[in-house]
Design an enzyme around this catalytic site. Structure first.
Site, PDB file in Angstrom:
ATOM      1  N   ASN A  24     107.068  15.224   7.920  1.00 39.99           N
ATOM      2  CA  ASN A  24     106.847  16.393   8.522  1.00 39.99           C
ATOM      3  C   ASN A  24     106.332  16.290  10.173  1.00 39.99           C
ATOM      4  O   ASN A  24     105.082  16.113  10.017  1.00 39.99           O
ATOM      5  CB  ASN A  24     106.108  17.500   7.989  1.00 39.99           C
ATOM      6  CG  ASN A  24     106.276  18.795   8.514  1.00 39.99           C
ATOM      7  OD1 ASN A  24     106.498  19.176   9.676  1.00 39.99           O
ATOM      8  ND2 ASN A  24     105.707  19.846   7.784  1.00 39.99           N
ATOM      9  N   HIS A  67     114.086  22.565   9.491  1.00 39.64           N
ATOM     10  CA  HIS A  67     112.659  22.020   9.965  1.00 39.64           C
ATOM     11  C   HIS A  67     112.544  21.159   8.713  1.00 39.64           C
ATOM     12  O   HIS A  67     112.720  21.342   7.456  1.00 39.64           O
ATOM     13  CB  HIS A  67     111.737  23.091   9.882  1.00 39.64           C
ATOM     14  CG  HIS A  67     110.116  22.392   9.810  1.00 39.64           C
ATOM     15  ND1 HIS A  67     109.910  21.416  10.587  1.00 39.64           N
ATOM     16  CD2 HIS A  67     108.983  22.668   9.130  1.00 39.64           C
ATOM     17  CE1 HIS A  67     108.608  21.042  10.387  1.00 39.64           C
ATOM     18  NE2 HIS A  67     107.948  21.982   9.243  1.00 39.64           N
ATOM     19  N   CYS A  87     105.328  24.726  13.473  1.00 35.07           N
ATOM     20  CA  CYS A  87     106.539  24.205  13.091  1.00 35.07           C
ATOM     21  C   CYS A  87     107.829  24.820  13.379  1.00 35.07           C
ATOM     22  O   CYS A  87     108.838  24.358  13.388  1.00 35.07           O
ATOM     23  CB  CYS A  87     106.421  23.780  11.558  1.00 35.07           C
ATOM     24  SG  CYS A  87     105.174  22.709  11.012  1.00 35.07           S
TER      25      CYS A  87
HETATM   26  O1  UT7 Z   1     105.663  22.459   8.201  1.00 38.89           O
HETATM   27  C1  UT7 Z   1     105.328  23.477   7.959  1.00 38.89           C
HETATM   28  C2  UT7 Z   1     105.557  24.161   6.387  1.00 38.89           C
HETATM   29  N1  UT7 Z   1     105.041  23.263   5.663  1.00 38.89           N
HETATM   30  C3  UT7 Z   1     105.593  23.426   4.610  1.00 38.89           C
HETATM   31  O2  UT7 Z   1     106.780  23.694   4.288  1.00 38.89           O
HETATM   32  C4  UT7 Z   1     104.754  22.891   3.209  1.00 38.89           C
HETATM   33  C5  UT7 Z   1     105.143  23.426   1.941  1.00 38.89           C
HETATM   34  N2  UT7 Z   1     104.346  23.016   0.831  1.00 38.89           N
HETATM   35  C6  UT7 Z   1     104.940  22.026  -0.011  1.00 38.89           C
HETATM   36  O3  UT7 Z   1     105.849  21.519   0.714  1.00 38.89           O
HETATM   37  C7  UT7 Z   1     104.370  21.771  -1.340  1.00 38.89           C
HETATM   38  O4  UT7 Z   1     103.710  22.934  -1.550  1.00 38.89           O
HETATM   39  C8  UT7 Z   1     103.526  20.727  -1.451  1.00 38.89           C
HETATM   40  C9  UT7 Z   1     104.538  19.407  -1.088  1.00 38.89           C
HETATM   41  C10 UT7 Z   1     102.464  20.546  -0.089  1.00 38.89           C
HETATM   42  C11 UT7 Z   1     102.821  20.536  -2.700  1.00 38.89           C
HETATM   43  O5  UT7 Z   1     103.605  20.350  -3.612  1.00 38.89           O
HETATM   44  P1  UT7 Z   1     103.645  21.412  -4.915  1.00 38.89           P
HETATM   45  O6  UT7 Z   1     104.764  20.936  -5.878  1.00 38.89           O
HETATM   46  O7  UT7 Z   1     103.451  22.701  -4.503  1.00 38.89           O
HETATM   47  O8  UT7 Z   1     102.122  20.805  -5.495  1.00 38.89           O
HETATM   48  P2  UT7 Z   1     100.785  21.458  -5.848  1.00 38.89           P
HETATM   49  O9  UT7 Z   1     100.187  21.900  -4.767  1.00 38.89           O
HETATM   50  O10 UT7 Z   1     101.275  22.396  -6.869  1.00 38.89           O
HETATM   51  O11 UT7 Z   1     100.097  20.327  -6.733  1.00 38.89           O
HETATM   52  C12 UT7 Z   1     100.664  19.724  -7.865  1.00 38.89           C
HETATM   53  C13 UT7 Z   1      99.933  18.823  -8.387  1.00 38.89           C
HETATM   54  C14 UT7 Z   1      98.223  19.235  -8.482  1.00 38.89           C
HETATM   55  O12 UT7 Z   1      97.496  18.800  -9.542  1.00 38.89           O
HETATM   56  P3  UT7 Z   1      97.311  19.678 -10.789  1.00 38.89           P
HETATM   57  O13 UT7 Z   1      96.542  20.700 -10.317  1.00 38.89           O
HETATM   58  O14 UT7 Z   1      98.346  20.127 -11.291  1.00 38.89           O
HETATM   59  O15 UT7 Z   1      96.567  18.493 -11.416  1.00 38.89           O
HETATM   60  C15 UT7 Z   1      97.603  18.639  -7.200  1.00 38.89           C
HETATM   61  O16 UT7 Z   1      96.365  18.375  -7.273  1.00 38.89           O
HETATM   62  O17 UT7 Z   1      99.664  17.647  -7.475  1.00 38.89           O
HETATM   63  C16 UT7 Z   1      98.372  17.279  -7.192  1.00 38.89           C
HETATM   64  N3  UT7 Z   1      98.467  16.696  -5.805  1.00 38.89           N
HETATM   65  C17 UT7 Z   1      98.676  15.390  -5.780  1.00 38.89           C
HETATM   66  N4  UT7 Z   1      98.986  14.233  -6.532  1.00 38.89           N
HETATM   67  C18 UT7 Z   1      99.088  13.114  -6.081  1.00 38.89           C
HETATM   68  C19 UT7 Z   1      98.539  17.253  -4.640  1.00 38.89           C
HETATM   69  N5  UT7 Z   1      98.806  16.374  -3.497  1.00 38.89           N
HETATM   70  C20 UT7 Z   1      98.900  15.125  -4.151  1.00 38.89           C
HETATM   71  C21 UT7 Z   1      99.102  13.885  -3.848  1.00 38.89           C
HETATM   72  N6  UT7 Z   1      99.086  12.744  -4.775  1.00 38.89           N
HETATM   73  N7  UT7 Z   1      99.272  13.412  -2.545  1.00 38.89           N
END
Ligand code: UT7
Length: 325
Positions: A282, A252, A119
């Site tokens: 993305n 980005h 990225c």
């Molecule tokens: O391009 C290269 C760079 N990439 C990035 O910059 C990505 C960086 N990371 C992010 O943008 C975020 O970490 C994400 C968008 C990927 C995830 O957001 P988050 O706020 O960090 O969520 P999380 O991973 O802490 O997950 C929170 C909850 C989890 O459930 P529990 O454990 O709290 O019950 C996940 O299982 O959300 C759940 N979850 C979802 N729920 C519904 C994860 N993905 C989904 C989904 N739909 N698609």
């Protein structure tokens, strides 16, 4: 007289197939994967993405973006003496997507190669093109970010498959006696290979390992917010400028929350941030040039303004680049 490089035209291209969150939620539900429009919008800001059809390759998206950029610059393919394509989803193992694009454009003869910095790829590619123009190795470069991430997504993994899209963006970068690119700051730290990767590879005629994208989203998020600020500050310092000199941040487009955090740290209001993640998702190396072209064509970002481009991605790689448009 110092030789600079300047952007003289921008272009972009999105494959026509657009999937809203609702479309994706329905498609994933049929495969037993549960997600929702609310979760995706709230956590990322993404509302839709575009996916390329079968048989379409990154070079095809790059070709359309490149043609638009050349037209905007008033240049033709025969003026181009350097093509750099930033991509992590090349058409083939080799030759480079840049060589394939060169042939499709009919711009044969100049240098052409790919840059692989995921990225951060576009910021890396623009820095390399700038250096080659400054040294006289090139005069008129086409710098492209092109990706078909839909081909490397695991549609059983809801933590990643809702985030990415396909597309391409391009700029024409030309030698000039007036400043265009002012400074850049690139970094990588290979100890973080495992937090964002596609670990599979081709060996002996077979794919070994998993050829789908893996990401530890939280680890990437935490690293991204700190590294983007430091790269932005280092770039401004190299150009003897400060936060107050930035007219537009063109980041980005991974997650609206990361962009808001960077803007806050640079004391920029969100009105000064180009945001296209809602419509594009993305698109990895394509996201910055796609955002730039969208903002230029909307009349949002104008010639003479100071832009800070910045990105982070697999590697881990990160960087920023400051330019006068
Ligand atoms: O391009 C290269 C760079 N990439 C990035 O910059 C990505 C960086 N990371 C992010 O943008 C975020 O970490 C994400 C968008 C990927 C995830 O957001 P988050 O706020 O960090 O969520 P999380 O991973 O802490 O997950 C929170 C909850 C989890 O459930 P529990 O454990 O709290 O019950 C996940 O299982 O959300 C759940 N979850 C979802 N729920 C519904 C994860 N993905 C989904 C989904 N739909 N698609």
């Amino acid at each position: 007289m110092k030789r600079y490089s300047r952007i003289t035209g921008t272009g972009s291209y999105l494959p026509p197939r657009r999937l809203t969150n609702a479309d994706l939620v329905t498609q994933l539900a049929a495969a037993g994967v549960e997600t929702s429009d609310e979760w995706i919008v709230e956590r990322t800001g993404i509302r839709a993405r575009h996916f390329a059809d079968d048989g379409v390759f990154s070079s095809d998206l790059a070709l359309e973006a490149a043609k638009n950029a050349l037209q905007a610059a008033g240049r033709s393919a025969k003026d181009v003496d350097l093509i750099i394509v930033a991509t992590s989803t090349p058409d083939m193992v080799f030759p480079s997507t840049a060589c394939i694009l060169q042939n499709k454009l009919g711009a044969n003869g100049g240098a052409a190669f790919d840059v692989q910095a995921v990225c951060s790829g576009f910021v890396y590619a623009l820095t390399v093109a700038d250096a080659m123009i400054q040294t006289g190795a090139a005069k008129c470069a086409l710098v492209v970010g092109a990706e078909i991430f839909s081909r490397i997504l695991d549609f059983k993994d809801r933590t990643t498959c809702v985030l990415f899209g396909d597309g391409a963006g391009a700029v024409v970068l030309e030698a000039s006696d007036k400043p265009g690119i002012l400074a850049s700051d690139l970094h990588a730290d290979g100890k973080h290979v495992g937090i964002l990767c596609v670990p599979g590879h081709v060996s002996g005629g077979a794919i070994l390992g998993d050829p789908l994208l893996k990401m530890d989203g939280q680890a990437v998020f935490k690293l991204a917010v700190g590294l983007l600020e430091s790269a932005a500050r280092a770039t401004l310092a190299k150009a003897n400028l400060t936060d107050a000199d930035i007219d537009w941040l063109v980041p980005h487009q991974a997650n609206i929350r990361i962009m808001q955090s960077t803007a806050r740290k640079l004391k920029l209001s969100m009105d000064k941030v180009v945001v296209t993640v809602g419509e594009h998702g993305n698109t990895s190396a394509a996201s910055i040039p796609l955002a730039l072209d969208t903002a230029v064509r909307a009349g949002q970002v104008k010639t003479g303004e100071t832009l800070l481009l910045e990105g982070v991605g697999g590697g881990f790689t990160w960087g920023a680049l400051l330019l006068i448009l």
